[in-house]
Design a protein around this motif. Structure first.
Motif, PDB file in Angstrom:
ATOM      1  N   ASP A 100     -27.209 -49.970 -26.534  1.00  0.00           N
ATOM      2  CA  ASP A 100     -27.950 -50.488 -27.709  1.00  0.00           C
ATOM      3  C   ASP A 100     -27.155 -51.765 -28.539  1.00  0.00           C
ATOM      4  O   ASP A 100     -27.713 -52.017 -29.607  1.00  0.00           O
ATOM      5  CB  ASP A 100     -28.338 -49.324 -28.619  1.00  0.00           C
ATOM      6  N   GLY A 101     -26.158 -52.510 -27.989  1.00  0.00           N
ATOM      7  CA  GLY A 101     -25.578 -53.459 -28.595  1.00  0.00           C
ATOM      8  C   GLY A 101     -24.660 -53.080 -29.475  1.00  0.00           C
ATOM      9  O   GLY A 101     -24.056 -53.990 -29.831  1.00  0.00           O
ATOM     10  N   THR A 102     -24.126 -51.760 -29.380  1.00  0.00           N
ATOM     11  CA  THR A 102     -23.055 -51.519 -30.357  1.00  0.00           C
ATOM     12  C   THR A 102     -21.663 -51.925 -29.925  1.00  0.00           C
ATOM     13  O   THR A 102     -21.466 -51.716 -28.834  1.00  0.00           O
ATOM     14  CB  THR A 102     -22.958 -49.763 -30.460  1.00  0.00           C
ATOM     15  N   LYS A 103     -21.153 -52.592 -30.737  1.00  0.00           N
ATOM     16  CA  LYS A 103     -19.670 -53.106 -30.438  1.00  0.00           C
ATOM     17  C   LYS A 103     -18.555 -52.011 -31.042  1.00  0.00           C
ATOM     18  O   LYS A 103     -18.864 -51.396 -32.024  1.00  0.00           O
ATOM     19  CB  LYS A 103     -19.471 -54.596 -30.926  1.00  0.00           C
ATOM     20  N   PRO A 104     -17.440 -51.928 -30.460  1.00  0.00           N
ATOM     21  CA  PRO A 104     -16.334 -51.267 -30.830  1.00  0.00           C
ATOM     22  C   PRO A 104     -15.804 -51.729 -32.127  1.00  0.00           C
ATOM     23  O   PRO A 104     -16.338 -53.083 -32.694  1.00  0.00           O
ATOM     24  CB  PRO A 104     -15.285 -51.359 -29.963  1.00  0.00           C
ATOM     25  N   GLU A 105     -15.266 -51.196 -32.875  1.00  0.00           N
ATOM     26  CA  GLU A 105     -14.874 -51.440 -34.351  1.00  0.00           C
ATOM     27  C   GLU A 105     -13.743 -52.794 -34.354  1.00  0.00           C
ATOM     28  O   GLU A 105     -13.519 -53.315 -35.226  1.00  0.00           O
ATOM     29  CB  GLU A 105     -14.090 -50.162 -35.061  1.00  0.00           C
ATOM     30  N   GLY A 106     -13.076 -52.848 -33.169  1.00  0.00           N
ATOM     31  CA  GLY A 106     -12.224 -53.978 -33.145  1.00  0.00           C
ATOM     32  C   GLY A 106     -10.680 -53.437 -33.225  1.00  0.00           C
ATOM     33  O   GLY A 106     -10.479 -52.131 -33.472  1.00  0.00           O
ATOM     34  N   GLY A 107      -9.732 -54.440 -33.255  1.00  0.00           N
ATOM     35  CA  GLY A 107      -8.316 -54.053 -33.326  1.00  0.00           C
ATOM     36  C   GLY A 107      -7.900 -53.379 -31.899  1.00  0.00           C
ATOM     37  O   GLY A 107      -8.617 -53.390 -30.974  1.00  0.00           O
ATOM     38  N   ILE A 108      -6.907 -52.752 -31.999  1.00  0.00           N
ATOM     39  CA  ILE A 108      -5.966 -52.260 -30.753  1.00  0.00           C
ATOM     40  C   ILE A 108      -6.188 -50.611 -31.271  1.00  0.00           C
ATOM     41  O   ILE A 108      -5.794 -50.157 -31.893  1.00  0.00           O
ATOM     42  CB  ILE A 108      -4.393 -52.545 -30.880  1.00  0.00           C
ATOM     43  N   VAL A 109      -6.603 -50.140 -29.904  1.00  0.00           N
ATOM     44  CA  VAL A 109      -6.714 -48.582 -29.942  1.00  0.00           C
ATOM     45  C   VAL A 109      -6.010 -48.154 -29.147  1.00  0.00           C
ATOM     46  O   VAL A 109      -5.418 -48.574 -28.099  1.00  0.00           O
ATOM     47  CB  VAL A 109      -8.312 -48.326 -29.467  1.00  0.00           C
ATOM     48  N   ASP A 110      -5.158 -47.034 -29.760  1.00  0.00           N
ATOM     49  CA  ASP A 110      -3.652 -46.356 -29.025  1.00  0.00           C
ATOM     50  C   ASP A 110      -4.321 -45.574 -27.930  1.00  0.00           C
ATOM     51  O   ASP A 110      -5.249 -44.614 -28.273  1.00  0.00           O
ATOM     52  CB  ASP A 110      -2.951 -45.792 -30.219  1.00  0.00           C
ATOM     53  N   SER A 111      -3.713 -45.665 -26.659  1.00  0.00           N
ATOM     54  CA  SER A 111      -4.310 -44.825 -25.620  1.00  0.00           C
ATOM     55  C   SER A 111      -3.151 -43.761 -25.531  1.00  0.00           C
ATOM     56  O   SER A 111      -3.494 -42.840 -24.435  1.00  0.00           O
ATOM     57  CB  SER A 111      -4.406 -45.487 -24.233  1.00  0.00           C
ATOM     58  N   GLY A 112      -2.237 -43.562 -26.398  1.00  0.00           N
ATOM     59  CA  GLY A 112      -1.469 -42.344 -26.337  1.00  0.00           C
ATOM     60  C   GLY A 112      -0.226 -42.662 -25.647  1.00  0.00           C
ATOM     61  O   GLY A 112       0.323 -43.530 -24.833  1.00  0.00           O
ATOM     62  N   THR A 113       0.984 -41.851 -26.307  1.00  0.00           N
ATOM     63  CA  THR A 113       2.410 -41.832 -25.829  1.00  0.00           C
ATOM     64  C   THR A 113       2.808 -40.741 -25.732  1.00  0.00           C
ATOM     65  O   THR A 113       2.738 -39.705 -27.004  1.00  0.00           O
ATOM     66  CB  THR A 113       3.075 -42.900 -26.551  1.00  0.00           C
TER      67      THR A 113
END
Length: 337
Positions: free
Chosen positions: A297-310
């Motif tokens: 539906d054209g929704t974009k992510p909020e942006g920035g860097i999303v942590d994938s975990g450590t």
């Protein structure tokens, strides 16, 4: 960077241009054509050095997640660090083929900016994985390890595990590389030591051979080194060989970052004291989920860097610092076992 805008042509011409580019630039091409062929959207995956198990795992997880949604996939690979030219050509071809989204592991923080801006101008979602672009809003979102946090975790563990009279050395990779710089910074912060207080430091190429070579050089100059940070696990393995050859096995605290199966096995075998595990499969899966929302539906992510975990991996836990064992890590690691 000047981007040449190709005049619009027939679908057949676009496919022919893509085939030629694949032959000339070694772009690895998928089985698809245009970005919405037969009602199935196509996404582009621009990878980096698939011979490296980390990047191979990341690319495969992204492709599998996309295909599980019934999408078509267009793939390309830059085979060497810094090979932005191949990635630029691949992205240009993806734009011409009207992909809906591009998931890119950038070979350079800035060299792709022009072509990615062109992609976004064409309504293509741009998602970076593993390393951010500069500025980071060049991509609609970035899915990556928090490498500062990874460095902090092993720095804290090393501090708590260090012998009396610690003499600390660092084996880095090119510090203009964002993950390398962040791990370096994180380790110093986690250990609580200034760069000026290090006993020694050296740059490696992130390989076992250069890890051994630079560790030998450091031990020749500073034989009392007893805490060593390494940029990744192959470097740590090489450093361990140098330490063992100098008769100092068991006398040096050695830490690293990555969480490859071979590296976690090194933790189990006592070669590495602790490593910070990252999750490349989660990076790719998160990127595909963001693409799915956009395609729907054209929704974009909020942006920035999303942590994938450590996750800190060690068989010698220290009080006040959460960790998991090497056995836990071996059940969740990536790359060949």
């Amino acid at each position: 960077m000047k981007i040449v805008r190709r005049a619009a042509g027939s679908a057949g011409l676009r496919v022919s241009a893509l085939a030629l580019a694949c032959a000339v630039t070694a772009v690895a091409c998928g089985e698809n054509g245009a970005g919405d062929t037969g009602g199935k959207p196509t996404i582009g995956i621009v990878a980096l050095n698939l011979s490296n198990p980390f990047f191979g795992t990341l690319e495969k997880a992204t492709e599998n997640a996309a295909k599980a949604k019934g999408w078509k996939v267009m793939k390309a690979e830059a085979k060497t660090p810094g090979d932005s030219a191949t990635q630029v050509t691949a992205i240009e071809n993806m734009i011409a083929n009207k992909v809906k989204a591009i998931v890119v592991t950038p070979a350079s923080a800035t060299a792709l900016n022009g072509v990615l801006k062109r992609a976004e101008d064409q309504g293509i979602l741009v998602l970076a994985v593993n390393a951010p672009l500069k500025p980071d809003n060049t991509a609609d979102a970035t899915y990556a390890t928090d490498n500062v946090e990874a460095g902090k975790l092993i720095g804290q563990w090393a501090k708590a595990s260090a012998p009396a009279g610690p003499r600390v050395a660092m084996l880095d990779f090119d510090l203009s590389d964002a993950p390398s710089a962040d791990r370096h910074k994180g380790f110093l912060a986690g250990y609580g030591i200034a760069a000026s207080a290090l006993t020694g430091k050296a740059l490696t190429k992130g390989t076992e051979d250069t890890g051994q070579q630079e560790m030998e050089n450091l031990l020749s100059a500073h034989p009392g080194i007893n805490v060593v940070y390494t940029i990744n696990e192959p470097t740590a393995r090489g450093a361990h060989t140098a330490i063992k050859n100098k008769g100092r096995a068991g006398k040096v605290v050695l830490v690293s970052v990555d969480g490859a199966c071979s590296g976690v096995q090194d933790v189990k075998d006592g070669v590495i004291g602790a490593t910070a595990m990252q999750f490349p499969d989660k990076m790719g899966e998160k990127a595909v989920e963001a693409a799915a929302a956009y395609i729907k539906d054209g929704t974009k992510p909020e942006g920035g860097i999303v942590d994938s975990g450590t996750q800190l991996i060690t068989d010698h836990p220290v009080k006040g610092l959460a960790s998991q064992t090497s056995q836990w890590g071996l059940e969740r690691c990536w790359g060949p076992k």
